[in-house]
Design an enzyme around this catalytic site. Structure first.
Site, PDB file in Angstrom:
ATOM      1  N   VAL A  15      37.919  62.529  29.955  1.00 20.85           N
ATOM      2  CA  VAL A  15      37.782  61.088  29.893  1.00 20.85           C
ATOM      3  C   VAL A  15      38.534  60.213  28.851  1.00 20.85           C
ATOM      4  O   VAL A  15      39.427  59.525  29.125  1.00 20.85           O
ATOM      5  CB  VAL A  15      36.462  60.386  30.256  1.00 20.85           C
ATOM      6  CG1 VAL A  15      36.164  59.034  30.289  1.00 20.85           C
ATOM      7  CG2 VAL A  15      35.808  61.222  31.499  1.00 20.85           C
ATOM      8  N   ALA A  34      43.757  41.393  29.607  1.00 17.80           N
ATOM      9  CA  ALA A  34      42.946  40.918  28.716  1.00 17.80           C
ATOM     10  C   ALA A  34      43.277  40.017  27.632  1.00 17.80           C
ATOM     11  O   ALA A  34      42.338  39.493  27.108  1.00 17.80           O
ATOM     12  CB  ALA A  34      43.085  42.452  27.847  1.00 17.80           C
ATOM     13  N   GLU A 131      29.915  50.635  32.917  1.00 19.55           N
ATOM     14  CA  GLU A 131      30.744  50.579  34.662  1.00 19.55           C
ATOM     15  C   GLU A 131      31.036  52.189  34.828  1.00 19.55           C
ATOM     16  O   GLU A 131      30.804  52.577  36.057  1.00 19.55           O
ATOM     17  CB  GLU A 131      31.820  49.880  34.486  1.00 19.55           C
ATOM     18  CG  GLU A 131      32.657  49.840  36.032  1.00 19.55           C
ATOM     19  CD  GLU A 131      31.749  49.193  37.139  1.00 19.55           C
ATOM     20  OE1 GLU A 131      31.140  49.800  37.949  1.00 19.55           O
ATOM     21  OE2 GLU A 131      31.691  47.833  36.937  1.00 19.55           O
ATOM     22  N   VAL A 134      28.361  55.107  36.333  1.00 22.27           N
ATOM     23  CA  VAL A 134      27.843  55.235  37.701  1.00 22.27           C
ATOM     24  C   VAL A 134      29.182  55.103  38.763  1.00 22.27           C
ATOM     25  O   VAL A 134      29.814  53.989  38.714  1.00 22.27           O
ATOM     26  CB  VAL A 134      26.927  54.041  38.104  1.00 22.27           C
ATOM     27  CG1 VAL A 134      26.331  54.032  39.262  1.00 22.27           C
ATOM     28  CG2 VAL A 134      25.802  53.637  37.162  1.00 22.27           C
ATOM     29  N   GLY A 189      36.818  75.307  39.626  1.00 22.10           N
ATOM     30  CA  GLY A 189      36.739  73.822  38.730  1.00 22.10           C
ATOM     31  C   GLY A 189      36.179  72.671  39.243  1.00 22.10           C
ATOM     32  O   GLY A 189      36.222  71.672  38.602  1.00 22.10           O
ATOM     33  N   LYS A 207      22.263  57.962  37.648  1.00 22.91           N
ATOM     34  CA  LYS A 207      23.009  57.015  38.384  1.00 22.91           C
ATOM     35  C   LYS A 207      22.077  55.877  39.141  1.00 22.91           C
ATOM     36  O   LYS A 207      22.123  54.803  38.839  1.00 22.91           O
ATOM     37  CB  LYS A 207      24.057  57.394  39.222  1.00 22.91           C
ATOM     38  CG  LYS A 207      25.060  58.267  38.160  1.00 22.91           C
ATOM     39  CD  LYS A 207      26.007  59.038  38.918  1.00 22.91           C
ATOM     40  CE  LYS A 207      26.822  59.958  38.087  1.00 22.91           C
ATOM     41  NZ  LYS A 207      27.654  61.037  39.157  1.00 22.91           N
TER      42      LYS A 207
END
Ligand code: HSE
Length: 430
Positions: A15, A34, A131, A134, A189, A207
């Site tokens: 991640v 942004a 965010e 979940v 995997g 969650k």
């Protein structure tokens, strides 16, 4: 306001590397949304030498995530370490104490300590955004906290674990047993070497606890989730579900009932043609039942580098734009303690599968136990004929008290002609 927002990223696994890659790959549109440039100013991971396929040349390396979280030089601390306690919790606390916004993908941390961390964030006037915690790439936190802000929510139901959904889907397609499919999923995997968090329902429960808090404005109560995983789901029940036009899914259900809030994670039957019934493989989906919007369902990938990074970056963009909301939609101090529903008062319709000796009078004994507990049947059928040998018998009930049905099943399970522990699966039609 500075024209740059600086990130400190703790954890450079799938991640973390995915977030750095996404910020690089989509830098132009992300900066436009942004309103500022985003830069990875600092990173922390165990192995500095490892090639992660991303450019980290401009970042300061740290060995200690807690020290990095509290240090200067960044505006947002991005926690991608994982785990309910340990360095992840200490680092998030240090970041909040230092007045840094926090973005995390850590569902266990938020499920177990969310209320206290939200209070700390409120006190510091910073964001605690999760965010990515979940359902990965599905923007369900934003949908519930913002998109449905005008509603009273009555129920939230989700397929919240991709590993379980993958295994159940494969079992349905192949007719193979849970253990066999799990082993293959591990080899490919798709499932962790230690699969317990996934297949025993704990990941889904983390969650669900977060969704329940968002839905009902209550303090997150992971300890109050009743949890059953998918180990006991058999090919025979999957085949019977199909025959009855249902699919077996591991569902997380958070519901407002007369006696309080019910939270459970368990295998359930859902209609094959319902929005959740059609969700297969590694996909997640969440249905929210709300008074004004009515039912809305959100589906997408619940894990993986891209979907999870998408959610992390969305939170970063919100903070960069100054959209800092209370973590659970209302100030932490206003979150009510969750009043747990009375387990004895739980109601529902159920599928029951028995293995019985094929002999006259067996059905009468089963029916008597159900009659004595006032359980109303919708459907009863036996498959096959094998005099004095084992055959499956399936019952489905009308909506009624779960406790009464369980009492009847204890009596039925004790009959000499009933050869296995009865299998009980909730039918989730609502
Ligand atoms: N292991 C989870 C799943 C993804 O299989 O859905 C991360 O929560």
């Amino acid at each position: 306001m500075s024209d740059e927002i600086r990130l400190a990223v703790a954890g450079l696994g799938t991640v973390g590397a995915g977030v750095v890659d996404l910020l690089d790959r989509n830098g132009g549109p992300i900066a436009a949304r942004a309103g500022r440039r985003l830069s990875v100013a600092a990173v922390c991971a165990r192995d500095r030498a490892k090639d992660r396929g991303v450019d980290l040349a401009g970042a300061d390396w740290h060995d200690d995530p807690v020290a990095m979280a509290g240090a200067g030089g960044h505006d947002i601390f991005v926690e991608l370490i994982g785990g309910a306690g340990g360095p992840a919790k200490a680092a998030v606390e240090a970041a909040l104490a230092a007045g840094k916004h926090v973005v995390t993908a850590n569902k266990a941390l938020i499920a177990e300590h969310g209320a206290a961390l939200a209070a700390q964030a409120d006190a510091a006037g910073v964001a605690l955004a999760f965010e990515a915690g979940v359902a990965g790439g599905i923007p369900i936190v934003k949908a519930m906290r913002e998109g449905l802000a005008g509603n009273r929510i009555g129920r939230v139901v989700g397929i919240l674990n991709g590993t379980c959904n993958y295994i159940l889907t494969d079992m349905r397609h192949s007719g193979r047993r849970f253990e066999e499919v799990l082993t293959e999923a591990q080899d490919l995997g798709y499932a962790e070497a230690d699969p317990r968090f996934d297949v025993d329902g704990i990941d889904a429960a983390h969650k669900l606890a977060i969704l329940t808090s968002l839905a009902f404005g209550v303090a997150v109560d992971f300890a109050g989730v009743s949890i059953a995983g998918i180990r006991k789901v058999t090919p025979v029940d999957i085949a019977f579900a199909e025959e009855l036009d249902y699919r077996i899914k591991l569902l997380g259900i958070g519901a407002l009932t007369d006696s309080g809030i019910e939270q459970c994670v368990e295998p359930c039957m859902v209609r094959r043609d319902s929005p959740l019934g059609a969700v297969d493989g590694v996909y997640n989906a969440v249905t929210v039942q709300a008074d004004a919007a009515e039912d809305t369902t959100y589906e997408g990938r619940g894990a993986g580098a891209g979907p999870t990074a998408s959610a992390v970056v969305a939170d970063i963009v919100d903070i960069a734009r100054g959209r800092v909301l209370p973590a659970f939609g209302i100030p932490a101090g206003a979150l009510e303690p969750l009043q747990r529903a009375d387990v004895e008062a739980r109601r529902g319709a159920f599928y029951v599968r028995l293995i019985v000796r094929d002999r006259p009078g067996v059905m009468a004994d089963i029916a008597a136990a159900l009659r004595d507990e006032r359980v109303s049947l919708e459907n009863v059928f036996q498959r096959g004929r094998a005099p004095d040998d084992a055959v499956p018998v399936v019952l489905t009930t009308h909506e009624g008290g779960e406790a009464a049905l369980k009492r009847a099943l204890v009596r039925i399970g004790g009959l000499e002609t009933v050869l296995e522990e009865p299998c009980l699966i909730r039918i989730e039609d609502s």
